[in-house]
Write a protein that holds these residues in place. Structure first.
Motif, short mmCIF file in Angstrom:
data_model
loop_
_atom_site.label_atom_id
_atom_site.label_comp_id
_atom_site.label_asym_id
_atom_site.label_seq_id
_atom_site.Cartn_x
_atom_site.Cartn_y
_atom_site.Cartn_z
N VAL A 197 6.17 -18.49 4.02
CA VAL A 197 4.97 -18.00 3.34
C VAL A 197 4.79 -16.51 3.58
O VAL A 197 4.47 -15.75 2.65
CB VAL A 197 3.73 -18.77 3.84
N PHE A 198 5.03 -16.05 4.80
CA PHE A 198 4.89 -14.63 5.14
C PHE A 198 5.85 -13.78 4.31
O PHE A 198 5.46 -12.77 3.72
CB PHE A 198 5.15 -14.42 6.63
N ILE A 199 7.12 -14.18 4.26
CA ILE A 199 8.12 -13.43 3.50
C ILE A 199 7.78 -13.45 2.01
O ILE A 199 7.93 -12.44 1.30
CB ILE A 199 9.52 -13.99 3.75
N SER A 200 7.29 -14.59 1.52
CA SER A 200 6.93 -14.70 0.11
C SER A 200 5.79 -13.76 -0.24
O SER A 200 5.80 -13.11 -1.30
CB SER A 200 6.54 -16.14 -0.22
N ILE A 201 4.80 -13.66 0.64
CA ILE A 201 3.67 -12.76 0.39
C ILE A 201 4.15 -11.31 0.35
O ILE A 201 3.73 -10.53 -0.52
CB ILE A 201 2.60 -12.94 1.48
N VAL A 202 5.04 -10.93 1.26
CA VAL A 202 5.55 -9.56 1.29
C VAL A 202 6.35 -9.25 0.03
O VAL A 202 6.22 -8.17 -0.57
CB VAL A 202 6.41 -9.33 2.54
N ILE A 203 7.17 -10.20 -0.41
CA ILE A 203 8.02 -9.97 -1.59
C ILE A 203 7.19 -9.93 -2.87
O ILE A 203 7.37 -9.06 -3.73
CB ILE A 203 9.10 -11.07 -1.70
N ILE A 204 6.25 -10.85 -2.99
CA ILE A 204 5.44 -10.92 -4.21
C ILE A 204 4.50 -9.72 -4.32
O ILE A 204 4.33 -9.15 -5.41
CB ILE A 204 4.66 -12.25 -4.25
N ASN A 205 3.88 -9.34 -3.21
CA ASN A 205 2.90 -8.25 -3.23
C ASN A 205 3.54 -6.96 -2.70
O ASN A 205 3.14 -6.43 -1.65
CB ASN A 205 1.68 -8.61 -2.39
N LYS A 206 4.53 -6.47 -3.42
CA LYS A 206 5.22 -5.25 -2.98
C LYS A 206 4.31 -4.03 -3.06
O LYS A 206 4.41 -3.12 -2.23
CB LYS A 206 6.47 -5.03 -3.84
N ARG A 207 3.46 -4.00 -4.07
CA ARG A 207 2.58 -2.83 -4.22
C ARG A 207 1.61 -2.72 -3.05
O ARG A 207 1.44 -1.66 -2.47
CB ARG A 207 1.80 -2.94 -5.53
N GLN A 208 0.98 -3.86 -2.66
CA GLN A 208 0.07 -3.84 -1.52
C GLN A 208 0.81 -3.51 -0.23
O GLN A 208 0.26 -2.84 0.65
CB GLN A 208 -0.63 -5.20 -1.39
N PHE A 209 2.06 -3.98 -0.12
CA PHE A 209 2.84 -3.67 1.07
C PHE A 209 3.15 -2.18 1.16
O PHE A 209 3.13 -1.60 2.25
CB PHE A 209 4.14 -4.48 1.07
N SER A 210 3.43 -1.54 0.03
CA SER A 210 3.67 -0.09 0.03
C SER A 210 2.41 0.67 0.41
O SER A 210 2.47 1.65 1.16
CB SER A 210 4.15 0.35 -1.36
N ILE A 211 1.26 0.21 -0.09
CA ILE A 211 0.00 0.85 0.28
C ILE A 211 -0.27 0.68 1.77
O ILE A 211 -0.73 1.62 2.45
CB ILE A 211 -1.16 0.25 -0.55
N LEU A 212 0.05 -0.51 2.31
CA LEU A 212 -0.15 -0.75 3.74
C LEU A 212 0.73 0.17 4.58
O LEU A 212 0.28 0.72 5.60
CB LEU A 212 0.15 -2.21 4.07
N LYS A 213 2.00 0.35 4.19
CA LYS A 213 2.88 1.26 4.92
C LYS A 213 2.35 2.69 4.88
O LYS A 213 2.39 3.40 5.89
CB LYS A 213 4.29 1.20 4.33
#
Length: 278
Positions: free
Chosen positions: A168-184
């Motif tokens: 589930v964690f990996i799926s969330i990161v892959i699906i929500n790439k835009r939010q992950f970029s904002i978080l970084k």
């Protein structure tokens, strides 16, 4: 609009490392902004972008943490748990799934027998018969058998439930790439925006906690807890090898990061770190 926000955020926070230290370049940027006639409008835009970045990052972090934990608990309680209990109770299984459990169970039973004989010697138990003593020892052995049977089944449940959580964690990161970029971008801006003293304090805290002279004791507890969580044998050789290698590798990586990146971006923070560490 959201794509423009992400592009603007990346431009503001992910500045490439250059020859001039970032602390000096920020001074020139500050003067440039103050002389700009559109400085007020740009300041408002930057505030909106920063607020959007902060709110999005916080929501994403909460979602990223809560969902795997929720999936872990729900699957373990309502799917994996009942299934494992059914299979475990239907078929005859060994009480122990590794030798470490046996050693701990035998040590507990031995301590119980020693305590029982000690209570008899000091008069706490008034001359119990051999049948009474054997009955107490048998009850304790049965109690330990139930305890380690539950621990063995829980180890299998933990493995399967954690696999669900990781998926589930990996799926969330892959699906929500835009939010992950904002978080970084948010984390980079948060870390590099700290004062030199705060950066040096966090560096010393991190290194002393994970690679300091007293860190082996903490690593030993963590590794034992992880191995017991997954029902793996608590090999002392493996633990000692891990403790003697991993903190050294981690320390080398951390020093390389300080030399390669932090020394160029914020040399004053590195100097403060060396002064505080002496």
């Amino acid at each position: 609009m959201k794509y423009w926000n992400l592009k603007k955020i990346n431009q503001l926070t992910l500045d490439k490392t250059g020859v001039i230290p970032r602390s000096i370049s920020k001074i020139f940027e500050k003067f440039k902004k103050e002389l700009n006639p559109n400085a007020e409008v740009e300041a408002i835009e930057e505030f909106k972008i920063a607020r959007y970045q902060t709110v999005t990052s916080i929501k994403y972090i909460i979602f990223l943490l809560i969902m795997p934990i929720l999936v872990n608990q729900v699957s373990k309680s309502f799917i994996i748990g009942p299934l494992i209990d059914y299979v475990w109770n239907k078929n005859e299984h060994s009480i122990f799934i590794n030798e470490s459990q046996e050693e701990r169970a035998f040590a507990e039973l031995e301590r119980f027998e020693e305590k029982l004989h000690f209570d008899i010697l000091i008069g706490k138990l008034d001359n119990p018969s051999s049948n009474t003593i054997n009955s107490k020892i048998s009850n304790k052995a049965l109690e330990l058998a139930i305890k380690y049977t539950v621990e063995s089944s829980n180890a299998i449940k933990n493995i399967l439930a954690d696999l669900f959580s990781i998926t589930v964690f990996i799926s969330i990161v892959i699906i929500n790439k835009r939010q992950f970029s904002i978080l970084k971008s948010f984390i980079n801006e948060l870390i590099y925006g700290l004062s030199d003293t705060a950066k040096a304090f966090l560096i010393i805290l991190f290194t002393d906690m994970f690679v300091g002279f007293h860190s082996p004791h903490g690593w030993e507890i963590i590794i034992e807890a992880i191995l017991r969580h997954f029902g793996l044998p608590e090999s002392r050789e493996f633990i000692f090898i891990f403790i003697s290698t991993f903190p050294v590798i981690l320390d080398t990586i951390f020093k390389y990061w300080i030399f390669r990146y932090l020394n160029r971006i914020s040399p004053s923070a590195v100097a403060t770190y060396h002064n505080m560490n002496e």
